[in-house]
Each structure stands twice: as C-alpha cells, then as structure tokens.
Write a protein that holds these residues in place. Structure first.
Motif, PDB file in Angstrom:
ATOM      1  N   LEU A  99       0.829  -1.206   0.000  1.00  0.00           N
ATOM      2  CA  LEU A  99       0.000   0.000   0.000  1.00  0.00           C
ATOM      3  C   LEU A  99       0.860   1.252   0.000  1.00  0.00           C
ATOM      4  CD1 LEU A  99      -2.869  -0.975   2.483  1.00  0.00           C
ATOM      5  CD2 LEU A  99      -3.053  -0.620   0.010  1.00  0.00           C
ATOM      6  N   ASP A 100       1.977   1.228   0.735  1.00  0.00           N
ATOM      7  CA  ASP A 100       2.891   2.376   0.744  1.00  0.00           C
ATOM      8  C   ASP A 100       3.404   2.684  -0.660  1.00  0.00           C
ATOM      9  OD1 ASP A 100       2.658   2.771   3.447  1.00  0.00           O
ATOM     10  OD2 ASP A 100       4.495   1.689   3.972  1.00  0.00           O
ATOM     11  N   VAL A 101       3.821   1.644  -1.371  1.00  0.00           N
ATOM     12  CA  VAL A 101       4.355   1.830  -2.728  1.00  0.00           C
ATOM     13  C   VAL A 101       3.237   2.214  -3.698  1.00  0.00           C
ATOM     14  CG1 VAL A 101       5.544   0.710  -4.654  1.00  0.00           C
ATOM     15  CG2 VAL A 101       6.249   0.218  -2.301  1.00  0.00           C
ATOM     16  N   LEU A 102       2.073   1.597  -3.542  1.00  0.00           N
ATOM     17  CA  LEU A 102       0.948   1.844  -4.441  1.00  0.00           C
ATOM     18  C   LEU A 102       0.455   3.280  -4.357  1.00  0.00           C
ATOM     19  CD1 LEU A 102      -1.119   0.558  -6.406  1.00  0.00           C
ATOM     20  CD2 LEU A 102      -2.524   0.019  -4.408  1.00  0.00           C
ATOM     21  N   TRP A 103       0.447   3.852  -3.154  1.00  0.00           N
ATOM     22  CA  TRP A 103      -0.099   5.194  -2.952  1.00  0.00           C
ATOM     23  C   TRP A 103       0.963   6.286  -2.868  1.00  0.00           C
ATOM     24  CZ3 TRP A 103      -5.157   6.653  -3.038  1.00  0.00           C
ATOM     25  CH2 TRP A 103      -6.095   5.609  -3.102  1.00  0.00           C
ATOM     26  N   ARG A 104       2.217   5.917  -2.959  1.00  0.00           N
ATOM     27  CA  ARG A 104       3.301   6.899  -2.786  1.00  0.00           C
ATOM     28  C   ARG A 104       3.236   8.021  -3.821  1.00  0.00           C
ATOM     29  NH1 ARG A 104       8.564   3.885  -3.173  1.00  0.00           N
ATOM     30  NH2 ARG A 104       7.904   3.779  -5.356  1.00  0.00           N
ATOM     31  N   ASP A 105       3.050   7.679  -5.089  1.00  0.00           N
ATOM     32  CA  ASP A 105       3.039   8.666  -6.171  1.00  0.00           C
ATOM     33  C   ASP A 105       1.716   8.558  -6.923  1.00  0.00           C
ATOM     34  OD1 ASP A 105       5.847   9.458  -5.752  1.00  0.00           O
ATOM     35  OD2 ASP A 105       6.284   7.443  -6.499  1.00  0.00           O
ATOM     36  N   LEU A 106       0.893   9.601  -6.831  1.00  0.00           N
ATOM     37  CA  LEU A 106      -0.422   9.589  -7.469  1.00  0.00           C
ATOM     38  C   LEU A 106      -0.411  10.436  -8.735  1.00  0.00           C
ATOM     39  CD1 LEU A 106      -2.899   9.921  -4.455  1.00  0.00           C
ATOM     40  CD2 LEU A 106      -1.912   7.857  -5.474  1.00  0.00           C
ATOM     41  N   ASP A 107      -1.178   9.966  -9.728  1.00  0.00           N
ATOM     42  CA  ASP A 107      -1.269  10.734 -10.972  1.00  0.00           C
ATOM     43  C   ASP A 107      -2.298  11.850 -10.862  1.00  0.00           C
ATOM     44  OD1 ASP A 107      -3.459   9.111 -10.848  1.00  0.00           O
ATOM     45  OD2 ASP A 107      -3.283   8.317 -12.883  1.00  0.00           O
ATOM     46  N   CYS A 108      -3.128  11.831  -9.821  1.00  0.00           N
ATOM     47  CA  CYS A 108      -4.037  12.955  -9.564  1.00  0.00           C
ATOM     48  C   CYS A 108      -4.667  12.798  -8.183  1.00  0.00           C
ATOM     49  CB  CYS A 108      -5.114  13.077 -10.646  1.00  0.00           C
ATOM     50  SG  CYS A 108      -6.271  11.700 -10.704  1.00  0.00           S
ATOM     51  N   PHE A 109      -5.113  13.902  -7.626  1.00  0.00           N
ATOM     52  CA  PHE A 109      -5.686  13.940  -6.286  1.00  0.00           C
ATOM     53  C   PHE A 109      -6.988  13.148  -6.205  1.00  0.00           C
ATOM     54  CE2 PHE A 109      -8.312  16.020  -3.009  1.00  0.00           C
ATOM     55  CZ  PHE A 109      -7.467  15.920  -1.921  1.00  0.00           C
ATOM     56  N   ILE A 110      -7.672  13.021  -7.335  1.00  0.00           N
ATOM     57  CA  ILE A 110      -8.973  12.354  -7.364  1.00  0.00           C
ATOM     58  C   ILE A 110      -8.899  10.918  -6.858  1.00  0.00           C
ATOM     59  CG2 ILE A 110      -8.963  11.305  -9.662  1.00  0.00           C
ATOM     60  CD1 ILE A 110     -11.747  13.532  -8.334  1.00  0.00           C
ATOM     61  N   ARG A 111      -7.717  10.300  -6.918  1.00  0.00           N
ATOM     62  CA  ARG A 111      -7.570   8.919  -6.448  1.00  0.00           C
ATOM     63  C   ARG A 111      -7.930   8.803  -4.964  1.00  0.00           C
ATOM     64  NH1 ARG A 111      -8.072   7.659 -11.350  1.00  0.00           N
ATOM     65  NH2 ARG A 111      -6.272   8.028 -12.683  1.00  0.00           N
ATOM     66  N   LEU A 112      -7.610   9.833  -4.194  1.00  0.00           N
ATOM     67  CA  LEU A 112      -7.903   9.794  -2.768  1.00  0.00           C
ATOM     68  C   LEU A 112      -9.403   9.904  -2.511  1.00  0.00           C
ATOM     69  CD1 LEU A 112      -4.945  11.958  -1.484  1.00  0.00           C
ATOM     70  CD2 LEU A 112      -5.477   9.644  -0.714  1.00  0.00           C
ATOM     71  N   ILE A 113     -10.101  10.636  -3.348  1.00  0.00           N
ATOM     72  CA  ILE A 113     -11.549  10.722  -3.216  1.00  0.00           C
ATOM     73  C   ILE A 113     -12.186   9.392  -3.583  1.00  0.00           C
ATOM     74  CG2 ILE A 113     -13.625  11.843  -4.127  1.00  0.00           C
ATOM     75  CD1 ILE A 113     -11.910  14.366  -4.473  1.00  0.00           C
ATOM     76  N   GLN A 114     -11.647   8.763  -4.612  1.00  0.00           N
ATOM     77  CA  GLN A 114     -12.208   7.500  -5.083  1.00  0.00           C
ATOM     78  C   GLN A 114     -11.985   6.350  -4.104  1.00  0.00           C
ATOM     79  OE1 GLN A 114     -10.207   7.345  -8.868  1.00  0.00           O
ATOM     80  NE2 GLN A 114     -11.853   8.417  -9.935  1.00  0.00           N
ATOM     81  N   CYS A 115     -11.097   6.520  -3.139  1.00  0.00           N
ATOM     82  CA  CYS A 115     -10.879   5.453  -2.159  1.00  0.00           C
ATOM     83  C   CYS A 115     -11.964   5.447  -1.094  1.00  0.00           C
ATOM     84  CB  CYS A 115      -9.501   5.588  -1.503  1.00  0.00           C
ATOM     85  SG  CYS A 115      -9.399   6.860  -0.218  1.00  0.00           S
ATOM     86  N   MET A 116     -12.749   6.521  -1.019  1.00  0.00           N
ATOM     87  CA  MET A 116     -13.822   6.597  -0.034  1.00  0.00           C
ATOM     88  C   MET A 116     -15.101   5.978  -0.595  1.00  0.00           C
ATOM     89  SD  MET A 116     -13.155  10.136   2.058  1.00  0.00           S
ATOM     90  CE  MET A 116     -13.086  11.291   0.698  1.00  0.00           C
ATOM     91  N   PRO A 117     -16.097   5.697   0.256  1.00  0.00           N
ATOM     92  CA  PRO A 117     -17.309   5.009  -0.195  1.00  0.00           C
ATOM     93  C   PRO A 117     -17.954   5.690  -1.405  1.00  0.00           C
ATOM     94  CG  PRO A 117     -17.286   5.131   2.185  1.00  0.00           C
ATOM     95  CD  PRO A 117     -16.128   5.957   1.714  1.00  0.00           C
ATOM     96  N   PRO A 118     -18.439   4.914  -2.376  1.00  0.00           N
ATOM     97  CA  PRO A 118     -18.992   5.490  -3.600  1.00  0.00           C
ATOM     98  C   PRO A 118     -20.261   6.296  -3.392  1.00  0.00           C
ATOM     99  CG  PRO A 118     -19.308   3.108  -3.547  1.00  0.00           C
ATOM    100  CD  PRO A 118     -18.387   3.446  -2.428  1.00  0.00           C
ATOM    101  N   ASP A 119     -20.957   6.111  -2.259  1.00  0.00           N
ATOM    102  CA  ASP A 119     -22.162   6.906  -2.033  1.00  0.00           C
ATOM    103  C   ASP A 119     -21.834   8.320  -1.552  1.00  0.00           C
ATOM    104  OD1 ASP A 119     -21.252   5.890   0.481  1.00  0.00           O
ATOM    105  OD2 ASP A 119     -23.199   6.390   1.355  1.00  0.00           O
ATOM    106  N   LEU A 120     -20.543   8.590  -1.282  1.00  0.00           N
ATOM    107  CA  LEU A 120     -20.125   9.924  -0.853  1.00  0.00           C
ATOM    108  C   LEU A 120     -19.991  10.879  -2.028  1.00  0.00           C
ATOM    109  CD1 LEU A 120     -18.975  11.892   1.310  1.00  0.00           C
ATOM    110  CD2 LEU A 120     -16.725  10.935   0.820  1.00  0.00           C
ATOM    111  N   TRP A 121     -19.487  10.379  -3.138  1.00  0.00           N
ATOM    112  CA  TRP A 121     -19.224  11.234  -4.301  1.00  0.00           C
ATOM    113  C   TRP A 121     -19.871  10.619  -5.539  1.00  0.00           C
ATOM    114  CZ3 TRP A 121     -16.398   8.673  -8.080  1.00  0.00           C
ATOM    115  CH2 TRP A 121     -15.739   7.516  -7.654  1.00  0.00           C
ATOM    116  N   SER A 122     -20.197  11.495  -6.472  1.00  0.00           N
ATOM    117  CA  SER A 122     -20.864  11.049  -7.689  1.00  0.00           C
ATOM    118  C   SER A 122     -20.165  11.634  -8.907  1.00  0.00           C
ATOM    119  CB  SER A 122     -22.332  11.502  -7.685  1.00  0.00           C
ATOM    120  OG  SER A 122     -22.943  11.244  -8.925  1.00  0.00           O
TER     121      SER A 122
END
Length: 212
Positions: free
Chosen positions: A39-62
């Motif tokens: 998980l450390d390696v997978l999340w170390r370098d993100l191609d965009c901030f949206i990835r962090l939003i997408q890790c939260m429950p899908p009913d939170l964002w649309s």
C-alpha cells in the motif's frame, strides 16, 4: 515464507521493482505479510488527487460526465478514517489530467475536504505537489495540502479573470512557515510562467525565516 521476506526494507526493495499498479493492488489484497508495504508503494506517487476521493465510499461522491466529482452527502468520521489510511502514504501528486482532459472536483466536495475533524494536514508526508487553481475552493484547499515536508510545488492557475485567482495570491500563503523545506516552486497561468516577482519575494521570505 522465508524470514528475510518479512523484513520491511527487503519488501520495499522488491515491491519498488513492480511496474504495474494492478499487481501491487492484488498483492496488497491477497498477501497479509506484504499488505502495508504494498500500500505504501501503491499510494506513494499519485497521478491525480482524485484517487484519494475514489478510495472513499462510492455513495459519498458522484462522478458527473466523467470529468467532475460532486459531494452527495456530508463526510462522516468513518469516511475520514478511510481517507487517512491512504493519504498518509502519499508523497507526490501530479496535475489531475486524464487523456489530456482536466478532471474537475466540485467546489462543495473540495471545501468539505478542507474541514477534517482534526486540524492536521490532509497529506502529512507530501513532498511534491502539482496543483491546479481552478476556483477559490482549490486555493483554500492548497492551504490544507501543504505542510512541512513539502519540497516541490507547481501551481497552475485558471485563466479565469477572478482577482482572487491571480498568481500573486500565492504570496498570501505563509509558505516560509508552513513549508520550511520548500525549494522548488513554479507558478503558471496560461502561457505565462512566474518566477520573477512572485518567486523572488517567496525566496526572500524563506531566506529571512532561515536566518531568524
């Protein structure tokens, strides 16, 4: 499993050789011994901030029209727990582009992310950030993203005529106090690139802070 493979540094060396994120994700899900380092390696370098939003429950964002994410309900404490599980692993974030199309985060969602339960940085281990300033909400969020480990910052301002979105607004943020390690700063708006006045004033303020 050989005992050597339980040593974190060895795990890190091995997993840094894995090129496909899908392989890292599969390893994090299926091998408990490798989960945390994967998980450390997978999340170390993100191609965009949206990835962090997408890790939260899908009913939170649309997702709207693929290019915009909209808040559907208030962020709960359990949502924040999930967010921090991944955000503490992030070291760099690039500009949010997908197939050359900007990914827009709705202002209500962006502002909601600026008010976590505890007054701590959203990304406590972030060292490199590329960040678009598309609205006042993005500028407000920037204050919650930058922290003491940050060394490199690239800001790309919208061409919108709003005075608050002019690149000189970056000087309103006390970088020299918030990010004492910052040494690489780029500020852009359209075709214009600002070092001149903006970067010089910031460098001087950082220098003065170091001497005091």
């Amino acid at each position: 499993m050989h005992q050597a493979l339980l040593i974190e540094d060895i795990q890190l060396y091995i997993l840094n050789q894995v090129e496909q994120k899908s392989d890292l994700s599969a390893l994090a899900r299926t091998c408990q011994a490798f989960t945390q380092v994967a998980l450390d390696v997978l999340w170390r370098d993100l191609d965009c901030f949206i990835r962090l939003i997408q890790c939260m429950p899908p009913d939170l964002w649309s997702p709207q029209a693929v290019t915009e994410d909209t808040l559907c309900r208030p962020i709960s404490s359990s949502d924040w727990t999930i967010f921090h599980k991944y955000s503490r692993r992030v070291h760099s974030i690039k500009l949010p582009f997908k197939d050359s199309t900007p990914i827009t985060i709705d202002d209500s969602l962006m502002l909601a992310l600026c008010t976590p339960p505890a007054p701590t940085p959203l990304l406590p281990n972030l060292t490199s950030l590329e960040w678009p300033i598309q609205s006042d909400a993005y500028l407000i969020a920037l204050r919650r993203l930058v922290s003491s480990p940050l060394m490199s910052l690239r800001l790309v301002f919208s061409d919108a005529p709003s005075p608050s979105l002019h690149p000189e607004s970056t000087l309103q943020i006390p970088f020299q106090k918030i990010c004492p390690s910052l040494r690489d700063l780029a500020v852009e708006q359209g075709e214009a690139i600002y070092p001149p006045k903006i970067l010089e004033e910031l460098k001087q303020s950082i220098s003065q802070s170091e001497r005091s």
